[in-house]
Design a protein around this motif. Structure first.
Motif, PDB file in Angstrom:
ATOM      1  N   LEU A 108       0.866  -1.175   0.000  1.00 14.20           N
ATOM      2  CA  LEU A 108       0.000   0.000   0.000  1.00 14.20           C
ATOM      3  C   LEU A 108       0.901   1.222   0.000  1.00 14.20           C
ATOM      4  O   LEU A 108       1.906   1.253   0.717  1.00 14.20           O
ATOM      5  CB  LEU A 108      -0.884   0.029   1.253  1.00 14.20           C
ATOM      6  N   ILE A 109       0.551   2.228  -0.784  1.00 14.29           N
ATOM      7  CA  ILE A 109       1.278   3.482  -0.728  1.00 14.29           C
ATOM      8  C   ILE A 109       0.362   4.552  -0.177  1.00 14.29           C
ATOM      9  O   ILE A 109      -0.779   4.710  -0.624  1.00 14.29           O
ATOM     10  CB  ILE A 109       1.866   3.906  -2.096  1.00 14.29           C
ATOM     11  N   LEU A 110       0.856   5.251   0.827  1.00 11.63           N
ATOM     12  CA  LEU A 110       0.104   6.322   1.469  1.00 11.63           C
ATOM     13  C   LEU A 110       0.450   7.653   0.828  1.00 11.63           C
ATOM     14  O   LEU A 110       1.616   7.959   0.588  1.00 11.63           O
ATOM     15  CB  LEU A 110       0.425   6.379   2.961  1.00 11.63           C
ATOM     16  N   MET A 111      -0.569   8.439   0.567  1.00 11.11           N
ATOM     17  CA  MET A 111      -0.390   9.790   0.062  1.00 11.11           C
ATOM     18  C   MET A 111      -0.878  10.773   1.131  1.00 11.11           C
ATOM     19  O   MET A 111      -1.331  10.373   2.219  1.00 11.11           O
ATOM     20  CB  MET A 111      -1.159   9.969  -1.244  1.00 11.11           C
ATOM     21  N   GLY A 112      -0.833  12.053   0.818  1.00 11.30           N
ATOM     22  CA  GLY A 112      -1.248  13.052   1.792  1.00 11.30           C
ATOM     23  C   GLY A 112      -2.682  12.875   2.254  1.00 11.30           C
ATOM     24  O   GLY A 112      -3.010  13.154   3.419  1.00 11.30           O
ATOM     25  N   PRO A 136       3.642  -9.217   6.663  1.00 12.13           N
ATOM     26  CA  PRO A 136       2.905  -7.947   6.634  1.00 12.13           C
ATOM     27  C   PRO A 136       2.980  -7.288   5.270  1.00 12.13           C
ATOM     28  O   PRO A 136       4.003  -7.364   4.583  1.00 12.13           O
ATOM     29  CB  PRO A 136       3.632  -7.108   7.695  1.00 12.13           C
ATOM     30  N   VAL A 137       1.892  -6.665   4.882  1.00 14.86           N
ATOM     31  CA  VAL A 137       1.900  -5.926   3.636  1.00 14.86           C
ATOM     32  C   VAL A 137       2.877  -4.760   3.767  1.00 14.86           C
ATOM     33  O   VAL A 137       3.031  -4.179   4.847  1.00 14.86           O
ATOM     34  CB  VAL A 137       0.484  -5.429   3.291  1.00 14.86           C
ATOM     35  N   LEU A 138       3.585  -4.450   2.690  1.00 16.93           N
ATOM     36  CA  LEU A 138       4.502  -3.316   2.692  1.00 16.93           C
ATOM     37  C   LEU A 138       3.702  -2.025   2.682  1.00 16.93           C
ATOM     38  O   LEU A 138       2.770  -1.872   1.888  1.00 16.93           O
ATOM     39  CB  LEU A 138       5.418  -3.365   1.466  1.00 16.93           C
ATOM     40  N   VAL A 139       4.041  -1.113   3.561  1.00 16.59           N
ATOM     41  CA  VAL A 139       3.384   0.192   3.602  1.00 16.59           C
ATOM     42  C   VAL A 139       4.431   1.235   3.238  1.00 16.59           C
ATOM     43  O   VAL A 139       5.392   1.463   3.969  1.00 16.59           O
ATOM     44  CB  VAL A 139       2.790   0.493   4.988  1.00 16.59           C
ATOM     45  N   GLY A 140       4.245   1.864   2.077  1.00 17.15           N
ATOM     46  CA  GLY A 140       5.214   2.826   1.578  1.00 17.15           C
ATOM     47  C   GLY A 140       4.690   4.241   1.604  1.00 17.15           C
ATOM     48  O   GLY A 140       3.474   4.479   1.664  1.00 17.15           O
ATOM     49  N   ILE A 141       5.621   5.180   1.553  1.00 17.72           N
ATOM     50  CA  ILE A 141       5.263   6.594   1.554  1.00 17.72           C
ATOM     51  C   ILE A 141       6.416   7.391   0.944  1.00 17.72           C
ATOM     52  O   ILE A 141       7.579   6.976   1.039  1.00 17.72           O
ATOM     53  CB  ILE A 141       4.965   7.082   2.992  1.00 17.72           C
ATOM     54  N   GLY A 185       3.879   2.798  11.526  1.00 20.74           N
ATOM     55  CA  GLY A 185       3.547   1.583  10.797  1.00 20.74           C
ATOM     56  C   GLY A 185       3.963   1.591   9.344  1.00 20.74           C
ATOM     57  O   GLY A 185       3.521   0.737   8.570  1.00 20.74           O
ATOM     58  N   VAL A 186       4.813   2.525   8.941  1.00 19.52           N
ATOM     59  CA  VAL A 186       5.316   2.589   7.569  1.00 19.52           C
ATOM     60  C   VAL A 186       6.620   1.795   7.492  1.00 19.52           C
ATOM     61  O   VAL A 186       7.508   1.965   8.332  1.00 19.52           O
ATOM     62  CB  VAL A 186       5.553   4.047   7.128  1.00 19.52           C
ATOM     63  N   SER A 187       6.738   0.927   6.503  1.00 21.66           N
ATOM     64  CA  SER A 187       7.919   0.061   6.398  1.00 21.66           C
ATOM     65  C   SER A 187       8.826   0.377   5.223  1.00 21.66           C
ATOM     66  O   SER A 187       9.968  -0.087   5.179  1.00 21.66           O
ATOM     67  CB  SER A 187       7.489  -1.404   6.317  1.00 21.66           C
ATOM     68  N   VAL A 188       8.335   1.148   4.237  1.00 23.50           N
ATOM     69  CA  VAL A 188       9.129   1.475   3.051  1.00 23.50           C
ATOM     70  C   VAL A 188       9.097   2.979   2.833  1.00 23.50           C
ATOM     71  O   VAL A 188       8.025   3.580   2.753  1.00 23.50           O
ATOM     72  CB  VAL A 188       8.576   0.782   1.783  1.00 23.50           C
ATOM     73  N   VAL A 231      13.516   1.247   8.473  1.00 16.19           N
ATOM     74  CA  VAL A 231      12.597   1.102   7.344  1.00 16.19           C
ATOM     75  C   VAL A 231      13.418   0.680   6.132  1.00 16.19           C
ATOM     76  O   VAL A 231      14.640   0.840   6.105  1.00 16.19           O
ATOM     77  CB  VAL A 231      11.823   2.406   7.022  1.00 16.19           C
ATOM     78  N   PHE A 232      12.741   0.143   5.119  1.00 15.88           N
ATOM     79  CA  PHE A 232      13.424  -0.210   3.881  1.00 15.88           C
ATOM     80  C   PHE A 232      13.639   1.055   3.044  1.00 15.88           C
ATOM     81  O   PHE A 232      12.733   1.867   2.882  1.00 15.88           O
ATOM     82  CB  PHE A 232      12.609  -1.224   3.082  1.00 15.88           C
ATOM     83  N   SER A 233      14.839   1.190   2.501  1.00 23.51           N
ATOM     84  CA  SER A 233      15.221   2.370   1.723  1.00 23.51           C
ATOM     85  C   SER A 233      14.968   2.162   0.237  1.00 23.51           C
ATOM     86  O   SER A 233      15.176   1.072  -0.283  1.00 23.51           O
ATOM     87  CB  SER A 233      16.710   2.682   1.926  1.00 23.51           C
ATOM     88  N   THR A 234      14.558   3.243  -0.430  1.00 15.41           N
ATOM     89  CA  THR A 234      14.345   3.223  -1.871  1.00 15.41           C
ATOM     90  C   THR A 234      15.147   4.336  -2.525  1.00 15.41           C
ATOM     91  O   THR A 234      15.101   5.484  -2.078  1.00 15.41           O
ATOM     92  CB  THR A 234      12.858   3.432  -2.213  1.00 15.41           C
ATOM     93  N   LEU A 235      15.864   3.998  -3.585  1.00 16.55           N
ATOM     94  CA  LEU A 235      16.584   4.984  -4.389  1.00 16.55           C
ATOM     95  C   LEU A 235      15.741   5.323  -5.611  1.00 16.55           C
ATOM     96  O   LEU A 235      15.247   4.429  -6.293  1.00 16.55           O
ATOM     97  CB  LEU A 235      17.933   4.420  -4.847  1.00 16.55           C
TER      98      LEU A 235
END
Length: 402
Positions: A108-112, A136-141, A185-188, A231-235
């Motif tokens: 899931l990706i969270l927006m504003g 757990p489902v990945l929660v990204g932002i 609760g954000v993991s990414v 948290v998991f990092s994204t480039l």
């Protein structure tokens, strides 16, 4: 919570190619140093070499890898296809988000519009969206700070501030930011911009960590180090938006660089972030025509370069796939075709920032999954390509509890 056994680190892309390449030199140096020390005992050149007895103890099993293998054996092809999706549903009601999770998506990706007044409410929202305690489902932002910031209570420094500070400041800022995200609760975090440009007129300029490749690389690596284990990092946005004038939200920008020019410039911050341990790389909807006319998100060649030249073994996630439809080009009008092309090229996780009614853009979980399944059945997507993508995503999810 995010610590990983060795094989899982390999799956997540914590590649250490440079260090591995240096091992022979380091071993030789240590041996020379030992013989040069005054206390060293000279060896008899005529003596038979001693050999260590072979170990009879098998290497420890990787519990994450074992779990992934077991879960993979239980999934249908339709479930595997759905597991390659990360979606957004607007609002602070967890029900639409949970519905996506129940449909089998991995993220899931969270927006504003998902962010309630405070961190406790956001933590409750993300907890209510979870369904599988084993994975757990990945929660990204997108929590970069500054121009792109979803959480109003994130007080960590922005990229624009950090590029004027020593690299250590980036590590401190992203460590603080990662803690703020994890508590909610954000993991990414889709928050580390590895793009680089010296053009102050570029739309990405306010979000970069450095205006030259070396400065950007140093701060990108520090930012990854700060987030590590929290948290998991994204480039993002591979292979580099700074060299591609224009905004990929509304077009497919093109960079005028050759592959050698790319290697000497935009590649450097991405390589540094991968070496530092980033678990995800986000591909951009931008092109380098001298390398491939297709956007990188749909380019098999750019995925090959990311895997083989930069040594990245983690999860490759696309930028928002709706951006391709928003640019109005007819070749990107079909969301199912876009999904198939991305996965066939090498993407592991497809990102969709959806409205309350996704049918407005012809999108549903079942529809996207059906397009992917049909492509596997027809041979457009090799079944091994599908499985490796699902394995990478499941490894990331399982690592949240291992």
């Amino acid at each position: 919570m995010l610590g990983d056994p060795p094989d899982t680190q390999r799956r997540l892309g914590r590649v250490r190619a440079k260090r591995t390449a240096a091992l022979p030199f380091l071993v030789a140096t240590v041996l020379l140093g030992a013989t040069a020390c005054g206390g060293a005992t000279p060896t008899d050149p005529t003596a038979a070499p001693t050999r260590a007895a072979p170990s009879t103890t098998p290497p420890p099993a990787d519990p994450v890898a074992a779990w992934v293998d077991e879960r993979m054996s239980q999934l249908t092809i339709e479930e595997k296809a759905a597991a390659l999706l990360m979606l957004h549903a607007p609002g602070t009601d967890p029900a639409p988000l949970r519905a996506y999770v129940d449909a089998g998506v991995s993220g899931l990706i969270l927006m504003g519009d998902n962010v309630p007044p405070g961190p406790a409410e956001l933590a409750a929202l993300t907890a209510a969206a979870q369904a599988d305690p084993e994975a757990p489902v990945l929660v990204g932002i997108d929590e970069e700070g500054g121009e792109v910031q979803r959480l109003p209570w994130d007080e960590s420094a922005s990229a624009e501030e950090l590029r004027a500070e020593p690299a250590a400041a980036s590590r401190i800022a992203f460590a603080s930011r990662a803690s703020t995200l994890a508590q909610a609760g954000v993991s990414v975090n889709f928050g580390i911009v590895a793009d680089v440009t010296a053009d102050s007129e570029s739309f990405i300029f306010g979000r970069i960590l450095g205006t030259d490749p070396a400065a950007a690389a140093e701060r990108v690596a520090a930012a990854v180090s700060g987030e590590q284990g929290t948290v998991f990092s994204t480039l993002k946005h591979f292979p580099g938006h700074g060299a591609a004038p224009g905004d990929s939200h509304s077009s497919v920008p093109a960079a005028p660089l050759t592959i050698d020019e790319w290697r000497a410039g935009p590649a450097i911050p991405f390589g540094a972030g991968i070496e530092a341990g980033a678990e995800l790389v986000m591909t951009g909807h931008l092109a380098y025509p001298a390398v491939d006319a297709a956007p990188a998100s749909l380019s098999a060649e750019w995925h090959r370069i990311l895997r083989e030249e930069l040594g990245f073994a983690g999860v490759i996630v696309t930028d928002d796939m709706l951006m391709l439809q928003h640019n109005g080009l007819p070749e990107y009008a079909d969301p199912g075709e876009n999904a198939v092309r991305a996965i066939a090229a090498g993407s592991d996780l497809l990102l969709y920032v959806l409205p309350a009614d996704p049918s407005e853009f012809g999108i549903s979980v079942d529809g996207l999954a059906a397009s992917i399944v049909a492509a596997v059945q027809s041979g457009r997507i090799d079944v091994g390509r599908l499985d490796e993508a699902v394995e990478r995503v499941l490894t990331l999810r399982r690592s949240l509890v291992a």
